[in-house]
Design an enzyme around this catalytic site. Structure first.
Site, mmCIF file in Angstrom:
data_model
loop_
_atom_site.group_PDB
_atom_site.id
_atom_site.type_symbol
_atom_site.label_atom_id
_atom_site.label_comp_id
_atom_site.label_asym_id
_atom_site.label_seq_id
_atom_site.Cartn_x
_atom_site.Cartn_y
_atom_site.Cartn_z
ATOM 1 N N GLN A 7 2.301 -5.668 8.096
ATOM 2 C CA GLN A 7 3.313 -6.174 9.020
ATOM 3 C C GLN A 7 4.486 -6.798 8.276
ATOM 4 O OE1 GLN A 7 1.348 -8.954 11.624
ATOM 5 N NE2 GLN A 7 0.305 -7.367 12.771
ATOM 6 N N GLU B 150 7.730 -15.809 3.252
ATOM 7 C CA GLU B 150 6.298 -15.971 3.529
ATOM 8 C C GLU B 150 5.726 -17.045 2.612
ATOM 9 O OE1 GLU B 150 4.629 -11.979 3.246
ATOM 10 O OE2 GLU B 150 4.872 -11.733 5.393
ATOM 11 N N HIS C 250 -7.197 -13.894 5.835
ATOM 12 C CA HIS C 250 -5.916 -14.210 6.463
ATOM 13 C C HIS C 250 -6.153 -15.302 7.496
ATOM 14 C CE1 HIS C 250 -2.049 -13.926 8.344
ATOM 15 N NE2 HIS C 250 -1.669 -13.117 7.385
ATOM 16 N N ARG D 21 -2.392 -18.932 1.404
ATOM 17 C CA ARG D 21 -3.347 -18.510 2.433
ATOM 18 C C ARG D 21 -4.739 -19.106 2.271
ATOM 19 N NH1 ARG D 21 -1.851 -12.114 2.941
ATOM 20 N NH2 ARG D 21 0.137 -12.524 3.915
ATOM 21 N N HIS E 62 -9.023 -10.172 4.720
ATOM 22 C CA HIS E 62 -7.729 -9.488 4.786
ATOM 23 C C HIS E 62 -7.466 -8.588 3.577
ATOM 24 C CE1 HIS E 62 -3.681 -8.803 5.982
ATOM 25 N NE2 HIS E 62 -3.148 -9.440 4.954
ATOM 26 N N ARG F 91 -3.763 -13.514 -4.075
ATOM 27 C CA ARG F 91 -2.581 -12.646 -3.963
ATOM 28 C C ARG F 91 -1.437 -13.375 -3.268
ATOM 29 N NH1 ARG F 91 -1.025 -8.398 0.499
ATOM 30 N NH2 ARG F 91 -2.078 -9.968 1.723
HETATM 31 C C1 LIG Z 1 -3.081 -6.002 9.027
HETATM 32 C C2 LIG Z 1 -2.589 -5.918 7.611
HETATM 33 C C3 LIG Z 1 -1.351 -6.421 7.277
HETATM 34 C C4 LIG Z 1 -0.894 -6.355 5.958
HETATM 35 N N1 LIG Z 1 0.377 -6.786 5.663
HETATM 36 C C5 LIG Z 1 0.859 -6.621 4.405
HETATM 37 C C6 LIG Z 1 2.209 -6.930 4.106
HETATM 38 O O1 LIG Z 1 2.987 -7.351 4.955
HETATM 39 N N2 LIG Z 1 2.626 -6.737 2.829
HETATM 40 C C7 LIG Z 1 1.820 -6.266 1.829
HETATM 41 O O2 LIG Z 1 2.253 -6.114 0.686
HETATM 42 N N3 LIG Z 1 0.529 -5.946 2.115
HETATM 43 C C8 LIG Z 1 0.045 -6.096 3.371
HETATM 44 N N4 LIG Z 1 -1.250 -5.746 3.641
HETATM 45 C C9 LIG Z 1 -2.076 -5.172 2.570
HETATM 46 C C10 LIG Z 1 -1.640 -3.733 2.322
HETATM 47 O O3 LIG Z 1 -1.396 -3.091 3.548
HETATM 48 C C11 LIG Z 1 -2.720 -2.957 1.583
HETATM 49 O O4 LIG Z 1 -3.191 -3.679 0.495
HETATM 50 C C12 LIG Z 1 -2.124 -1.634 1.073
HETATM 51 O O5 LIG Z 1 -1.557 -0.939 2.149
HETATM 52 C C13 LIG Z 1 -3.198 -0.814 0.422
HETATM 53 O O6 LIG Z 1 -2.704 0.469 0.206
HETATM 54 P P1 LIG Z 1 -3.657 1.556 -0.440
HETATM 55 O O7 LIG Z 1 -2.856 2.788 -0.542
HETATM 56 O O8 LIG Z 1 -4.295 0.994 -1.631
HETATM 57 O O9 LIG Z 1 -4.846 1.724 0.631
HETATM 58 P P2 LIG Z 1 -4.821 2.200 2.137
HETATM 59 O O10 LIG Z 1 -3.457 2.145 2.694
HETATM 60 O O11 LIG Z 1 -5.870 1.459 2.857
HETATM 61 O O12 LIG Z 1 -5.265 3.723 2.039
HETATM 62 C C14 LIG Z 1 -6.583 4.059 1.660
HETATM 63 C C15 LIG Z 1 -6.805 5.514 1.984
HETATM 64 O O13 LIG Z 1 -8.003 5.979 1.403
HETATM 65 C C16 LIG Z 1 -8.709 6.781 2.332
HETATM 66 N N5 LIG Z 1 -10.117 6.797 1.933
HETATM 67 C C17 LIG Z 1 -10.929 5.733 1.734
HETATM 68 N N6 LIG Z 1 -12.156 6.139 1.347
HETATM 69 C C18 LIG Z 1 -12.123 7.491 1.287
HETATM 70 C C19 LIG Z 1 -13.081 8.494 0.968
HETATM 71 N N7 LIG Z 1 -14.351 8.201 0.644
HETATM 72 N N8 LIG Z 1 -12.699 9.789 1.029
HETATM 73 C C20 LIG Z 1 -11.442 10.130 1.372
HETATM 74 N N9 LIG Z 1 -10.498 9.219 1.702
HETATM 75 C C21 LIG Z 1 -10.831 7.922 1.658
HETATM 76 C C22 LIG Z 1 -8.416 6.090 3.643
HETATM 77 O O14 LIG Z 1 -8.713 6.905 4.735
HETATM 78 C C23 LIG Z 1 -6.928 5.803 3.460
HETATM 79 O O15 LIG Z 1 -6.174 6.964 3.725
HETATM 80 C C24 LIG Z 1 -1.720 -5.802 4.956
HETATM 81 C C25 LIG Z 1 -2.976 -5.302 5.298
HETATM 82 C C26 LIG Z 1 -3.418 -5.353 6.613
HETATM 83 C C27 LIG Z 1 -4.752 -4.794 6.958
#
Ligand SMILES: Cc1cc2nc3c(=O)[nH]c(=O)nc-3n(C[C@H](O)[C@H](O)[C@H](O)COP(=O)(O)OP(=O)(O)OC[C@H]3O[C@@H](n4cnc5c(N)ncnc54)[C@H](O)[C@@H]3O)c2cc1C
Length: 504
Positions: free
Chosen positions: A47, A113, A227, A273, A334, A369
């Protein structure tokens, strides 16, 4: 099992996975494997926004300082410097990709923030993640060198003579080996390990389980961020009320209406946090209440609707009006700061395997973080990995050691997962004790034993995710028990001397 070869295999379609896929598509053919719809990810739910020192009164040095303060100085200083120095370029990269950020007078509008000494959160209203994911998915779809395999669950990483050479996946019940020069693990977080989480269903610690089973180094999983403000509602899934609401002036109150943060920290609602979450935990225990309240009734409805449209609309569906009602909130899991250990190029301890995003432990967060540093981390380290993999040349792999998986019936997996979530929340959550952690470890051992003794069932994603959660939970609980110092997100009531030396 069928075999296919790509130059690069990416596991996960959040920001980390797709950034890497786009960048390496210039070097060869890329397969993106993702277990649900492409957009199902933590990224989609972010968000607040992305931290970057881009204003006149800001500098990467201040961003660096804030990141180190949040992490209690346990961060890897090289990783932090790399992150903050690359932030501005990361924002430019997203803008060039077509991401729309809020602006004023042709300048990026910057939010504030907790823990940030300047306004530096680049955002798209209160749905930055949605916008970022929209733009990057579109770019990936337009890229002829990238093939996306959705509803493709990776059950194991494939190795040959100590090197990671691909991924063993199940697609519509069929097993397939995706072989590649390099594999990017970008599987996101592990929120589903706890009873309350802001994370979506896909956040089941798969990357930790996958890495664990091939012996990748994994650490600092005890630094689990909760969170402070997620909606508490019996019928609705946990819903994050972004910290930006507190940044805009939202205050926390207990059931008596008292602004209790005065009793805990001078920075009040904008303290880091972990401090706010622990204060809330203590306040709820003290008064034996189920939740606390976020008060935005003194803020103008126009501001609330303009700045937080998603939250505003969502709350309205349950008859909460932000300008009139207090919002019931509880802390919820979170973000996972620890994970698969990587260097500045996102290399893990296993040759051929890279990791980026929430699954990785790059060292930028240390013990806690700083808000909005994680989307940034995903871009910066995926980009550096894409340069590092240029050295992964030679013929594509053809051989791999056997890989097996074991599913159990879903009803049994549901039972095991519920026990795990309850135990992790009580025994390894916001406030820990030695006894609670020991109990948690023995329950985790028992759950894994049970998992392995229950009769087999055909492939089931829920079941294999549960096994990953169990294996990852052990890192959280053992890491917490071994850490003999209360620092950042780790807080153990049995640690009396805060300066006591950690066994790590
Ligand atoms: C509600 C919320 C609000 C947030 N707000 C912020 C913010 O404002 N700013 C900020 O910096 N961060 C924020 N975060 C944290 C941030 O969103 C995440 O840390 C970041 O998006 C992680 O990105 P990623 O690509 O590592 O993982 P993700 O975006 O979670 O992607 C992981 C992917 O892996 C896939 N996957 C998992 N396991 C497997 C498997 N076994 N086989 C195949 N595919 C698999 C999933 O389906 C998904 O596509 C927030 C998180 C949440 C939940």
């Amino acid at each position: 099992m069928d075999q296919v070869q790509f130059d690069f295999v990416v596991i996960g379609s959040g920001l980390a996975g797709l950034t890497f896929a786009l960048e390496v598509s210039q070097l060869g053919r890329v397969a993106v494997l993702t277990k649900a719809e492409v957009t199902d990810s933590n990224t989609q739910w972010a968000q607040g926004g992305i931290a970057a020192a881009v204003s006149q009164d800001d500098s990467w040095k201040l961003h660096e300082e804030d990141t180190l303060v949040a992490g209690s100085g346990t961060n890897d200083s090289d990783a932090v410097r790399f992150l903050v120095q690359e932030a501005s370029a990361a924002i430019d990269w997203l803008v060039n990709l077509g991401t729309r950020f809020d602006s004023h007078d042709a300048q990026l509008a910057l939010g504030r923030e907790g823990g940030h000494s300047r306004n530096r959160i680049v955002h798209h209203a209160d749905k930055t993640g949605w916008e970022v994911e929209r733009a990057i998915v579109q770019a990936v779809r337009n890229n002829p060198n990238i093939e996306v395999f959705d509803h493709t669950f990776v059950v194991n990483l494939l190795t040959h003579e100590g090197r990671c050479v691909g991924a063993h996946a199940v697609i519509e019940g069929e097993e397939r080996a995706f072989l590649a020069r390099a594999v990017m693990l970008a599987t996101g977080g592990c929120g589903r390990m706890f009873q309350h989480t802001t994370n979506p269903r896909v956040a089941t610690a798969d990357g930790i389980g996958l890495g664990h089973r091939i012996g990748a180094e994994i650490t600092e999983m005890e630094f689990m961020q909760f969170h402070p403000t997620t909606l508490f509602h019996p019928q609705l899934r946990s819903f994050l009320i972004t910290e930006a609401v507190r940044g805009a002036g939202g205050t926390l109150r207990n059931h008596l209406g008292r602004r209790f943060m005065y009793d805990y920290d001078l920075r009040l609602e904008l303290a880091p946090r972990d401090i706010v979450a622990r204060a809330m935990d203590s306040e709820m225990k003290k008064h034996e209440t189920w939740c606390l309240y976020l008060d935005t009734t003194h803020l103008s409805p126009e501001l609330l609707k303009a700045e937080f449209p998603t939250i505003y609309d969502r709350l309205q569906t349950i008859d909460i009006e932000m300008e009139k009602d207090w919002i019931p909130v509880v802390p919820a899991q979170h973000y996972s700061c620890g994970g698969v250990v990587t260097d500045l190029d996102a290399r893990t301890s296993i040759p051929g395997l890279y990791a980026s995003g929430e699954v990785a432990r790059t060292g930028v967060h240390g013990a806690n973080r700083l808000a909005s540093n994680s989307l940034l981390e995903a871009i910066v380290f995926s980009k550096s990995a894409s340069k590092a993999v240029e050295s992964e040349s030679g013929p594509l792999p053809t051989k791999f050691e056997p890989s097996r998986y074991r599913s159990i019936p879903e009803s049994e997996a549901i039972r095991l997962r519920r026990i795990l979530q309850k135990q992790m929340t009580q025994g390894a959550g916001i406030v820990r004790t030695d006894k609670g952690l020991r109990e948690t470890i023995s329950i985790i051992d028992k759950l894994e034993e049970d998992y392995n003794s229950i009769h087999r069932a055909p492939f089931g994603r829920y079941s294999l995710e549960t096994l990953n959660l169990i294996q990852a939970a052990r890192y959280v609980a053992t890491g917490a028990l071994e850490r003999r110092e209360n620092i950042g997100l780790h807080y153990n009531l049995d640690i009396i001397d805060p300066s006591s030396v950690s066994t790590k």
